[in-house]
Each structure stands twice: as structure tokens, then as C-alpha cells.
Design a protein around this motif. Structure first.
Motif, PDB file in Angstrom:
ATOM      1  N   UNK A 291       0.849  -1.179   0.000  1.00  0.00           N
ATOM      2  CA  UNK A 291       0.000   0.000   0.000  1.00  0.00           C
ATOM      3  C   UNK A 291       0.890   1.235   0.000  1.00  0.00           C
ATOM      4  N   UNK A 292       0.700   2.084  -1.004  1.00  0.00           N
ATOM      5  CA  UNK A 292       1.521   3.269  -1.176  1.00  0.00           C
ATOM      6  C   UNK A 292       0.629   4.513  -1.274  1.00  0.00           C
ATOM      7  N   UNK A 293       1.253   5.664  -1.152  1.00  0.00           N
ATOM      8  CA  UNK A 293       0.532   6.908  -1.421  1.00  0.00           C
ATOM      9  C   UNK A 293       0.333   7.030  -2.930  1.00  0.00           C
ATOM     10  N   UNK A 294      -0.921   7.164  -3.354  1.00  0.00           N
ATOM     11  CA  UNK A 294      -1.205   7.313  -4.782  1.00  0.00           C
ATOM     12  C   UNK A 294      -0.796   8.715  -5.228  1.00  0.00           C
ATOM     13  N   UNK A 295      -0.828   8.950  -6.531  1.00  0.00           N
ATOM     14  CA  UNK A 295      -0.350  10.235  -7.063  1.00  0.00           C
ATOM     15  C   UNK A 295      -1.169  11.412  -6.544  1.00  0.00           C
ATOM     16  N   UNK A 296      -2.457  11.191  -6.243  1.00  0.00           N
ATOM     17  CA  UNK A 296      -3.315  12.276  -5.764  1.00  0.00           C
ATOM     18  C   UNK A 296      -3.531  12.205  -4.258  1.00  0.00           C
ATOM     19  N   UNK A 297      -2.604  11.555  -3.553  1.00  0.00           N
ATOM     20  CA  UNK A 297      -2.679  11.457  -2.099  1.00  0.00           C
ATOM     21  C   UNK A 297      -2.458  12.820  -1.445  1.00  0.00           C
ATOM     22  N   UNK A 298      -3.244  13.102  -0.420  1.00  0.00           N
ATOM     23  CA  UNK A 298      -2.994  14.251   0.441  1.00  0.00           C
ATOM     24  C   UNK A 298      -3.467  13.891   1.837  1.00  0.00           C
ATOM     25  N   UNK A 299      -2.960  14.602   2.822  1.00  0.00           N
ATOM     26  CA  UNK A 299      -3.360  14.342   4.200  1.00  0.00           C
ATOM     27  C   UNK A 299      -4.857  14.579   4.375  1.00  0.00           C
ATOM     28  N   UNK A 300      -5.378  15.613   3.720  1.00  0.00           N
ATOM     29  CA  UNK A 300      -6.788  15.963   3.860  1.00  0.00           C
ATOM     30  C   UNK A 300      -7.703  15.021   3.079  1.00  0.00           C
ATOM     31  N   UNK A 301      -7.220  14.490   1.963  1.00  0.00           N
ATOM     32  CA  UNK A 301      -8.039  13.655   1.078  1.00  0.00           C
ATOM     33  C   UNK A 301      -7.194  12.464   0.634  1.00  0.00           C
ATOM     34  N   UNK A 302      -6.938  11.510   1.530  1.00  0.00           N
ATOM     35  CA  UNK A 302      -5.990  10.432   1.223  1.00  0.00           C
ATOM     36  C   UNK A 302      -6.489   9.495   0.137  1.00  0.00           C
ATOM     37  N   UNK A 303      -5.563   9.110  -0.711  1.00  0.00           N
ATOM     38  CA  UNK A 303      -5.806   8.089  -1.732  1.00  0.00           C
ATOM     39  C   UNK A 303      -4.633   7.122  -1.686  1.00  0.00           C
ATOM     40  N   UNK A 304      -4.944   5.865  -1.397  1.00  0.00           N
ATOM     41  CA  UNK A 304      -3.918   4.847  -1.270  1.00  0.00           C
ATOM     42  C   UNK A 304      -3.969   3.912  -2.478  1.00  0.00           C
ATOM     43  N   UNK A 305      -2.809   3.601  -3.008  1.00  0.00           N
ATOM     44  CA  UNK A 305      -2.714   2.622  -4.088  1.00  0.00           C
ATOM     45  C   UNK A 305      -2.327   1.276  -3.515  1.00  0.00           C
ATOM     46  N   UNK A 306      -3.198   0.278  -3.703  1.00  0.00           N
ATOM     47  CA  UNK A 306      -2.919  -1.074  -3.201  1.00  0.00           C
ATOM     48  C   UNK A 306      -2.438  -1.907  -4.385  1.00  0.00           C
ATOM     49  N   UNK A 307      -1.209  -2.355  -4.297  1.00  0.00           N
ATOM     50  CA  UNK A 307      -0.513  -2.940  -5.446  1.00  0.00           C
ATOM     51  C   UNK A 307      -0.159  -4.394  -5.184  1.00  0.00           C
ATOM     52  N   UNK A 308      -0.539  -5.257  -6.101  1.00  0.00           N
ATOM     53  CA  UNK A 308      -0.120  -6.659  -6.098  1.00  0.00           C
ATOM     54  C   UNK A 308       0.698  -6.887  -7.364  1.00  0.00           C
ATOM     55  N   UNK A 309       1.883  -7.457  -7.204  1.00  0.00           N
ATOM     56  CA  UNK A 309       2.852  -7.492  -8.307  1.00  0.00           C
ATOM     57  C   UNK A 309       3.330  -8.909  -8.593  1.00  0.00           C
ATOM     58  N   UNK A 310       3.536  -9.193  -9.882  1.00  0.00           N
ATOM     59  CA  UNK A 310       4.184 -10.420 -10.342  1.00  0.00           C
ATOM     60  C   UNK A 310       5.482 -10.014 -11.037  1.00  0.00           C
ATOM     61  N   UNK A 311       6.619 -10.308 -10.426  1.00  0.00           N
ATOM     62  CA  UNK A 311       7.906  -9.874 -10.973  1.00  0.00           C
ATOM     63  C   UNK A 311       8.204 -10.479 -12.337  1.00  0.00           C
ATOM     64  N   UNK A 312       7.919 -11.770 -12.486  1.00  0.00           N
ATOM     65  CA  UNK A 312       8.387 -12.495 -13.674  1.00  0.00           C
ATOM     66  C   UNK A 312       7.432 -12.405 -14.843  1.00  0.00           C
ATOM     67  N   UNK A 313       7.221 -11.207 -15.358  1.00  0.00           N
ATOM     68  CA  UNK A 313       6.276 -11.009 -16.464  1.00  0.00           C
ATOM     69  C   UNK A 313       7.036 -10.719 -17.756  1.00  0.00           C
ATOM     70  N   UNK A 314       7.513  -9.488 -17.934  1.00  0.00           N
ATOM     71  CA  UNK A 314       8.243  -9.149 -19.147  1.00  0.00           C
ATOM     72  C   UNK A 314       9.499  -9.976 -19.331  1.00  0.00           C
TER      73      UNK A 314
END
Length: 508
Positions: A291-314
Motif C-alpha cells: 500500500x503506497x501513497x497514490x499520485x493524488x494522495x494528500x493528508x486531507x483527502x488520502x488516496x492509497x494505491x494497493x498494489x499486487x505485483x508479479x515480478x516475472x512477467x516481461x
């Protein structure tokens, strides 16, 4: 807000395979041109098993070459660039001295050397802090990689002036300024969401000097201006503002206008990702997703990016191209997709686990390697392996998809750029029918998203809505009930095999 005079926005996508540059028309919101360098994938060095490094100077070299390729055909447009945006491979560690000289190769996202360090930190600090404040265990992320340098390369550590993420390095080369963002610090597990400050407790535990952390700037803002020296290298006017930067997965979601709670983006390029947006301070108890701060994250209006990743793709696709179909043949990725389509759903029993690119977060940082199972020499061919490889990535994404659903995220529709593996009809079909989600495809990619972000950051666009005026849906894939049951059967076989390998890894 848009000036009636013509102008352009320049976006860079700093990947681990290549650097892409795109010119976006301010007025139409359409791409004038794109260029990629190099023609073949950039090298990843592995000095030891499980390591992955790249020279940051190589990134800069190819950023310059991609820009010069644009200039060769569109020099006039480059002279009218209003702002520059940067998307970059996440989680890498770049170290520089006081002269801004790189001290060692970058330890990049798929390097596994710091897994043990992150695990010990998580145990020492406890879940209440790691998950409650950082929203992730320290894991194999940037802070843990810096701790590895401290322990194993003390002479280099003593010379550090600043540590950076790959996008911070690119911005430094463009502007001479060293800065970062809250979103970037969160991807390095160096941001405390509860305290709204640097993760002081983790840095103290690691013994990392907080002065190494660059100045924090907003994601959308004037972050420095193009220096004359860099402008001369690139063939651009000096003084252009760098006005946006974001890690590749938050940027991919931004590129698709995925900004509000419940919206979901996916991509399958260098890595395969499911990325959902939430407004809740939440985490997976097993820390299998990030879980990371999304590009439009702010303290007043938080937006969290929840990311699930598969390394072995490309890298899996590249490995198959170079080793299965022959790196010197005329078979490209499009031809590989056509070969894969010759095999039936489920690949006639061939199953691929695509986990050959380091420790996998969704597998609790297990490193089980890649596996191809079920080959019968009298029955199977290249086509079956190629299809099973694409299905294997989809199934790994489905495994991730289920983790996000278990966190309460209801996923009925996902957005993707029509790029990378989503160019494959087999991959698109397998994704929709395995997950049960409708897939919307759009005319965008990371570099185009970075250009749009720069337009917002520089004030060229009045708001997000204006920035996305040129975003167009170009396709749709919906689940087909008669195919869903076939994919479900194949997925269950894949999942059983995965559990067997995970049990074996735990037994070692």
C-alpha cells in the motif's frame, strides 16, 4: 486554461527494459510521436544469484537517445515543450556523492538481497508499527536495500550524500536538483502514514542518516528546471520545468484516470500488476500486497494505491523469445502471440509458474523460481509452452486479484493500456475469463501518462478532467461463461501446483 497556441508535453517512462519518450499535444491531448531506446532490452546485471543491478548512467544515455530520436523527426515540436514528466521503475536505490556522481550500480526492484534484512526489521519493530504506520512490512524495498549497503559496503556508505529512487535520479540529471515525493518515499517504505512524516523509527532501527533523504516536493508541481547542460544534450530549450514524477505503477493508474476509491488498473509489462485505489488506511495482514501513497494522495483527502505485483512477467516473455523460439530468429512478440493462439485453453495440461525473477511479495517473499510442468514430448510443442506462459502470468495475477478482494475491494472492471502483454488477444481473453472482470483498454502508456501529469503540475491543464480529454477507450473484453469454466479448471491446476512448491520452499 489551455493556451490556444500549440504546445507539447514531454513524458519519459524509465523502465528496466527501455526508456520511452512521448510528445503529447496540449490542445488535442493526442500523441504526436514516441521513441524508445534501446531497440533491445537493457541489460540487468546479476553479480550474485538473486541480485539485479543497472547502471543509472545507462538510463540517462538512453533517455538522451530517445529524445534525440524524437528531435530528428519533430524538432519544431520539441522546441515548444511546456513541461516534462517522469515515470520510473519503482523501489530502486540510487546513491550519489556531493558532486552528484553515482557511487555504485542501482539495486533495482527485482533484486532479492535485502529480503532477510526486511524480515528481521519487521520482526523487531512488530506488525503494529510496520503495518499500522508504514502499511507494509519493510520487506525487500529501498530502505532495506540501503541498510544492505551500510552493512556490506561501508566505504560506499560513508561517501553517500543522497539516496534516490530511479525517477529522482532522472530528475536530478535534468534539473540538477535532488528531490523526491511522498508517493516515492512510501514505495521505499520510508513514509509514516500515521505521523505524516519520514519513517523515523525504521530509519533509526536501520541506523540510516535521515539527511540522506532528499527534499520532498509535491507529485504535481514545478520540481526544477532543465539546465542548459542537459538541454544541450537533449536538444531542448533550457528552463523547461520538470513538473511531475511517479513510480511506474501509480503512474500507470494515473495514465488510465484511475484516481478514486474502488477504481482498478492493471498492466503486464516488465512486471504484472493489479493496482486498486482506496481511501481507507488498510493493509493485508500478511503483507503480500503493498500500500503506497497514490499520485493524488494528500493528508486531507488520502488516496492509497494497493498494489499486487508479479515480478516475472516481461522477463519471462523475453526469456522465451531468446531461448525457446530463438533470439536470432524472425519471430517477434506478435508472432509468439500467434503461436500461443494455436494451443487450446489450458494449454493441454502444460502449466507454467512464472516466478523466476526474485522473491515474490504475493508469495510472502518466497523465491520458488519458474517452473514448466506437464510436458509430454509426443503431444506438446512451442505453442503449448507459449500459451501456458501467458496463462501462468494471468493466473499469478488472479492469485493477486483474490488477495485484494479479500481486503474488501470489489473488482468488477479494470482498466489497462493497450500495450505490452495486453496486445495479446490470448492474454486479454485469459485475464477477463479467469478473473471474471470486464477489461477496458485505452490509448495510453506510462510515458503518455507522465506527459499528462506534467501538464497538470505546470498548470498547463486546469485540473485532472482537462488533462484526460484526449484519453480514449479503444477496446473492451468481457468474460464469456463458456470459457470461464475452462479457465477455472486450468487455474485450479495451476494453484495446486503453486501450493506444492510453496510447501517445498517452507520445508527447506
Amino acid at each position: 486554461m489551455i493556451d490556444s497556441s500549440e504546445g507539447y508535453l514531454l513524458g519519459y517512462d524509465l523502465g528496466s527494459s527501455s526508456i520511452k519518450a512521448s510528445l503529447l499535444s496540449v490542445n488535442s491531448g493526442e500523441v504526436l510521436a514516441s521513441a524508445t531506446s534501446p531497440d533491445q532490452e537493457m541489460a540487468m546485471e546479476a553479480p550474485q544469484d538473486g541480485w539485479a543491478e543497472q547502471d543509472p548512467e545507462m538510463w540517462w544515455e538512453h533517455l538522451v537517445k530517445a529524445t534525440q530520436a524524437l528531435k530528428a523527426k519533430h524538432g519544431t515540436a520539441l522546441s515548444q515543450v511546456k513541461a516534462i514528466g517522469i515515470s520510473y521503475q519503482m523501489h530502486g536505490l540510487v546513491l550519489v556523492d556531493q558532486n552528484h556522481q553515482v557511487l555504485r550500480p542501482s539495486i533495482i526492484w527485482c533484486d532479492s538481497r535485502a529480503v532477510k534484512i526486511g524480515r528481521e526489521a519487521s520482526q523487531a519493530l512488530g506488525d503494529k508499527y510496520s503495518l499500522g504506520h508504514l502499511l507494509n512490512s519493510p520487506g525487500n524495498f529501498t530502505a532495506s536495500k540501503l541498510k544492505w549497503v551500510k552493512e556490506n559496503e561501508p566505504d560506499i556508505y560513508k561517501r553517500i550524500y543522497k539516496m534516490m529512487l530511479p525517477g529522482d535520479y532522472a530528475a536530478m540529471k535534468l534539473t540538477g536538483e535532488i528531490c523526491t515525493t511522498v508517493s516515492g518515499l512510501s514505495e521505499g517504505i520510508m513514509w509514516d502514514f500515521r505521523e505524516q512524516s519520514l519513517a523515523g523509527k525504521l530509519l533509526e532501527y536501520y541506523g540510516i542518516n535521515p539527511d540522506f533523504i532528499p527534499t520532498v516536493v509535491p507529485t504535481f508541481a514545478d520540481q526544477g528546471n532543465l539546465t542548459k547542460e542537459s538541454a544541450d544534450h537533449l536538444g531542448l530549450p533550457a528552463g523547461i520545468p520538470v513538473a511531475y514524477r511517479a513510480g511506474d505503477q501509480p503512474n500507470n493508474a494515473w495514465s488510465l484516470n484511475v484516481l478514486e476509491p474502488g477504481e482498478v488498473a492493471t498492466t503486464a509489462g516488465t512486471s504484472g500488476v493489479i493496482y486498486g485505489v482506496s481511501d481507507q488506511l488498510d493493509y493485508d495482514p500478511q503483507s503480500r500486497v503493498n500500500t503506497f501513497a497514490h499520485v493524488n494522495y494528500s493528508k486531507q483527502d488520502p488516496r492509497y494505491g494497493i498494489l499486487a505485483c508479479v515480478n516475472g512477467t516481461g522477463i519471462q516473455n523475453s526469456w522465451l523469445k531468446n531461448n525457446l523460439v530463438g533470439g536470432n530468429s524472425n519471430i517477434d512478440y506478435e508472432a509468439m502471440n500467434l503461436l500461443a493462439a494455436q494451443a487450446p485453453i489450458g494449454s493441454a495440461g502444460v502449466t507454467v509458474l512464472p516466478f523466476g525473477n526474485g522473491a515474490e511479495r504475493t508469495l510472502a517473499n518466497a523465491e520458488i523460481d519458474a517452473h514448466i510442468h506437464g510436458i509430454k514430448f509426443n503431444n506438446h510443442s512451442q505453442s503449448h509452452i507459449l500459451r501456458a506462459a501467458q496463462e501462468g502470468i494471468v493466473f499469478a495475477l488472479k492469485y493477486s486479484f483474490d488477495i485484494l478482494q479479500g481486503m474488501g475491494m470489489q473488482i468488477r472492471k479494470v482498466k489497462a493500456g493497450r500495450a505490452n502483454m495486453f496486445l495479446s488477444p490470448i492474454f486479454r481473453e485469459a485475464f477477463a475469463n479467469t478473473t471474471g472482470a470486464e477489461v477496458e483498454l485505452y490509448n495510453t502508456d506510462g510515458s503518455v501518462g507522465a506527459a499528462r501529469g506534467a501538464g497538470v503540475g505546470a498548470g498547463v491543464y486546469a485540473d485532472f478532467k482537462e488533462a484526460f480529454a484526449g484519453l480514449k477507450q479503444v477496446g473492451e473484453v468481457v468474460p464469456e461463461p463458456e470459457k470461464q469454466s475452462q479457465y477455472q479448471e486450468a487455474y485450479e491446476r495451476w494453484h495446486t501446483l503453486l501450493q506444492q512448491h510453496l510447501a517445498s520452499a517452507k520445508a527447506l
